[in-house]
Design an enzyme around this catalytic site. Structure first.
Site, short mmCIF file in Angstrom:
data_model
loop_
_atom_site.label_atom_id
_atom_site.label_comp_id
_atom_site.label_asym_id
_atom_site.label_seq_id
_atom_site.Cartn_x
_atom_site.Cartn_y
_atom_site.Cartn_z
N CYS A 239 -3.53 0.51 6.80
CA CYS A 239 -3.65 -0.19 8.09
C CYS A 239 -4.38 0.69 9.10
O CYS A 239 -5.11 0.21 9.95
CB CYS A 239 -2.26 -0.53 8.61
SG CYS A 239 -1.20 0.91 8.75
N GLU B 273 4.64 -4.44 12.08
CA GLU B 273 3.55 -3.46 11.86
C GLU B 273 2.48 -4.20 11.08
O GLU B 273 2.65 -4.45 9.88
CB GLU B 273 4.06 -2.27 11.04
CG GLU B 273 5.13 -1.42 11.71
CD GLU B 273 4.57 -0.46 12.75
OE1 GLU B 273 3.33 -0.38 12.89
OE2 GLU B 273 5.37 0.19 13.42
N ASN C 84 0.79 -1.24 0.00
CA ASN C 84 0.00 0.00 0.00
C ASN C 84 0.82 1.29 0.00
O ASN C 84 0.38 2.31 -0.52
CB ASN C 84 -1.05 -0.01 1.12
CG ASN C 84 -0.47 -0.17 2.48
OD1 ASN C 84 0.69 -0.56 2.64
ND2 ASN C 84 -1.25 0.12 3.50
P1 NAP Z 1 0.91 -9.21 3.04
O1 NAP Z 1 0.14 -10.04 2.11
O2 NAP Z 1 1.08 -9.66 4.43
O3 NAP Z 1 2.34 -8.98 2.36
C1 NAP Z 1 3.33 -8.20 2.98
C2 NAP Z 1 4.70 -8.68 2.54
O4 NAP Z 1 4.93 -9.99 3.07
C3 NAP Z 1 4.86 -8.79 1.02
O5 NAP Z 1 6.16 -8.40 0.67
C4 NAP Z 1 4.65 -10.28 0.79
O6 NAP Z 1 5.25 -10.75 -0.39
C5 NAP Z 1 5.36 -10.84 2.02
N1 NAP Z 1 5.02 -12.23 2.32
C6 NAP Z 1 3.97 -12.98 1.89
N2 NAP Z 1 4.06 -14.21 2.42
C7 NAP Z 1 5.16 -14.26 3.19
C8 NAP Z 1 5.77 -15.25 4.01
N3 NAP Z 1 5.27 -16.48 4.15
N4 NAP Z 1 6.90 -14.91 4.70
C9 NAP Z 1 7.44 -13.67 4.60
N5 NAP Z 1 6.90 -12.70 3.82
C10 NAP Z 1 5.77 -12.98 3.14
O7 NAP Z 1 0.29 -7.72 3.13
P2 NAP Z 1 -0.21 -6.77 1.94
O8 NAP Z 1 -1.46 -7.31 1.39
O9 NAP Z 1 0.91 -6.46 1.03
O10 NAP Z 1 -0.51 -5.41 2.76
C11 NAP Z 1 -1.71 -5.20 3.44
C12 NAP Z 1 -1.58 -5.52 4.90
O11 NAP Z 1 -0.50 -4.79 5.47
C13 NAP Z 1 -2.81 -5.12 5.68
O12 NAP Z 1 -3.13 -6.11 6.61
C14 NAP Z 1 -2.37 -3.83 6.38
O13 NAP Z 1 -3.08 -3.53 7.55
C15 NAP Z 1 -0.93 -4.12 6.65
N6 NAP Z 1 -0.18 -2.87 6.84
C16 NAP Z 1 0.19 -2.53 8.12
C17 NAP Z 1 0.83 -1.32 8.34
C18 NAP Z 1 1.21 -0.89 9.72
O14 NAP Z 1 2.00 0.03 9.83
N7 NAP Z 1 0.69 -1.50 10.78
C19 NAP Z 1 1.11 -0.47 7.27
C20 NAP Z 1 0.74 -0.87 5.99
C21 NAP Z 1 0.08 -2.07 5.78
P3 NAP Z 1 4.37 -10.95 -1.73
O15 NAP Z 1 3.84 -9.59 -2.06
O16 NAP Z 1 5.35 -11.48 -2.69
O17 NAP Z 1 3.27 -11.91 -1.39
#
Ligand code: NAP
Length: 498
Positions: free
Chosen positions: A303, A269, A173
């Protein structure tokens, strides 16, 4: 500005049908996948391929770790002023070439260009602040004899050392700002970093590496591994040379990393389900404006997005009216139009998740008071206002990550706080009231990393520490806080004879 410009030399393997094909950055070199594979990045608006990216193998990931390990001593002993100069020079290069990065953020993320401008400006500022922070890492001294007379001649000098290798894994995002908020403090503190961006939109991070390379960062200090989290994630997060994992993404993946990682420092996060609490003593115009902004910015794909609103029954109907008027002001449109505020969701499954939550709510008695138009074959969804939402509906508890606002009527302010705290998440909360006692009560009782009084959540550049508890993660990021977290105390004890 284009990737063909001289500054970007080496970053691509050329173009396929006019579309750039990016390499990865490992050990100071722009490299291809060891098996030659690439993957496609598709624009959420046009649904067309806009980039090809080298698809890292485990061998690539291993080389990145090795490079980060080899470079760690050079980074540790690089003087703070030199580190600062490199970061500052990279910030100047980024400033000068930002248009290309903005274009990539818009194309790969489907983020409206006005939002992308803000993200890039914040990323550059964050780099500039990190350049200052590199020079302000200090230690302290502790006199002996504070717990027994025996040690009275001793003095301990406490310095702060870098941790070593930071592994950064980032979500889709904020494809530039979130990686920057890991890369900049890691390097400022004298660490090396291996970073794996989201596969939906990895190219902005490659540009950050390029600016740092051109600014004179030692080879191996930053390594970008592009490829699928599902394939590389376990290997990277259990790698024995990693000293800290700084992960931003979903709670599901964050929890998996926490289970697997072992003896490393963790910064997580994760997801959120942030409440907007509206008291009968609120300025309702301000509350409606901020709640709508908090819910709709980047189509709710944040998030810290406000996605559930707990409104005192006395002002519920009036507040709903004001929210509907506010939502209608938001401009839906094309991503390169400067006026556009609402663009497409990132992919089909994100859209399906939002629609599924809305369907569940409607089946259980919620009303769609506005919106939910989706053009055929499009990921562009108009903002939805759901009224009469109750705590029996999934949308009251699950992360929505889309432009849907859920309005819940509560008996009183105390009930609002109590429902807010029933969530498994604990990231941000916003409270709207003009009564200072109520504001203090909410601030003291809400279980979230940040409580905003009379404003939507906003983390800006990180001037206030930011992070969540429970399913929203652990640790805090922010200017100063991130650098502190990425260093460790080193005690030097002097034992004079006299
Ligand atoms: P995501 O699906 O969890 O992916 C995040 C990262 O993790 C990507 O680089 C992804 O790679 C990688 N990943 C996937 N499977 C993994 C594994 N088994 N081991 C290690 N890394 C792995 O999240 P998203 O859909 O990109 O982002 C949305 C989420 O992020 C929401 O839940 C949001 O709330 C959260 N977020 C939190 C914050 C905060 O500051 N708290 C800020 C922004 C977003 P791939 O893309 O290659 O799958």
């Amino acid at each position: 500005m284009s990737v063909k410009d001289a500054i970007f030399a080496g970053m691509t393997m050329g173009e396929k049908n006019g579309i750039p094909s990016y390499r990865m950055f490992i050990g100071g070199q722009w490299v291809e996948s060891t098996n030659g594979e690439t993957f496609e990045v598709v624009c959420p608006e046009s649904r067309e391929v806009v980039s090809y990216i080298a698809k890292a193998t485990i061998d690539n990931a291993s080389k990145a770790m090795e490079a980060a390990y080899l470079a760690r001593k050079e980074m540790e002993y690089l003087s703070p002023v030199k580190r600062s100069e490199i970061l500052r020079k990279a910030a100047l290069l980024f400033q000068a070439h930002q248009d290309e990065v903005i274009k990539r953020v818009v194309l790969e993320t489907g983020k409206p260009i006005s939002e992308a401008h803000h993200e890039i400006a914040a990323a550059i500022k964050r780099l500039e602040y990190a350049a200052e922070e590199a020079k302000s890492i200090k230690g302290e001294s502790i006199p002996g004899g504070t717990i027994s007379d025996a040690g009275v001649k001793q003095t301990a000098l406490l310095t702060r050392k870098p941790l070593g290798i930071i592994l950064g894994i980032t979500p889709f995002n904020y494809p530039c700002f979130i990686p920057m908020s890991k890369i900049a403090p890691a390097l400022a503190a004298g660490n090396t970093i291996v970073i794996k961006p989201a596969s939906s939109n990895p190219s902005p991070v490659l540009y950050l590496a390029k600016f740092l390379q051109e600014a004179g960062l030692p080879d191996g200090a930053i390594n970008v591994v592009t490829g699928e989290g599902a394939e590389l994630g376990d290997y990277l997060s259990t790698h024995p040379k990693v000293n800290m994992i700084s992960f931003t993404g979903s709670s599901k993946v964050g929890n998996r990393i926490a289970r697997l990682a072992g003896k490393v420092q963790l910064h997580l996060e994760l997801g959120g389900k942030c409440p907007g609490i509206v008291s009968q003593k609120a300025d309702l115009d301000l509350a409606a404006k901020e709640c709508v902004k908090g819910g709709l910015k980047f189509s709710g794909q944040r998030c810290d997005s406000l996605s559930r609103f707990l409104i005192e029954e006395k002002v519920y109907d009036k507040f709903v009216e004001k929210v509907l008027l506010e939502v209608k002001k938001w401009k839906i449109g094309e991503i390169f139009d400067e006026e556009t505020q609402i663009g497409p969701l990132i992919n089909e499954s994100a859209l399906m998740k939002v629609l599924d939550l809305i369907d569940d709510a409607v089946a259980k008695g919620a009303k769609v008071s506005l919106g939910k138009e989706i053009a055929k074959d499009s990921l562009l969804m108009s903002p939805v206002v759901l009224t009469d939402v109750t705590t029996k509906m999934r949308i009251a508890w699950e992360e929505t990550f889309g432009p849907a606002l859920s309005l819940i009527k509560v008996k009183n302010f105390e009930e609002a706080i109590s429902i807010a705290n029933m969530s498994e998440y604990g990231l941000d909360s916003s409270v709207f009231t003009q009564d200072i006692d109520e504001a203090m009560y909410a601030a003291n009782h809400l279980e979230s990393g940040t409580v905003q009084i009379n404003a939507a959540p906003a983390h800006g550049l990180g001037n206030f520490p930011f992070g969540g508890d429970e399913e929203s993660g652990m640790g805090r990021e922010g200017i100063g806080y991130s650098v502190y977290d990425m260093t460790k105390v080193h005690s030097i004890v002097f034992n004079p004879k006299k």
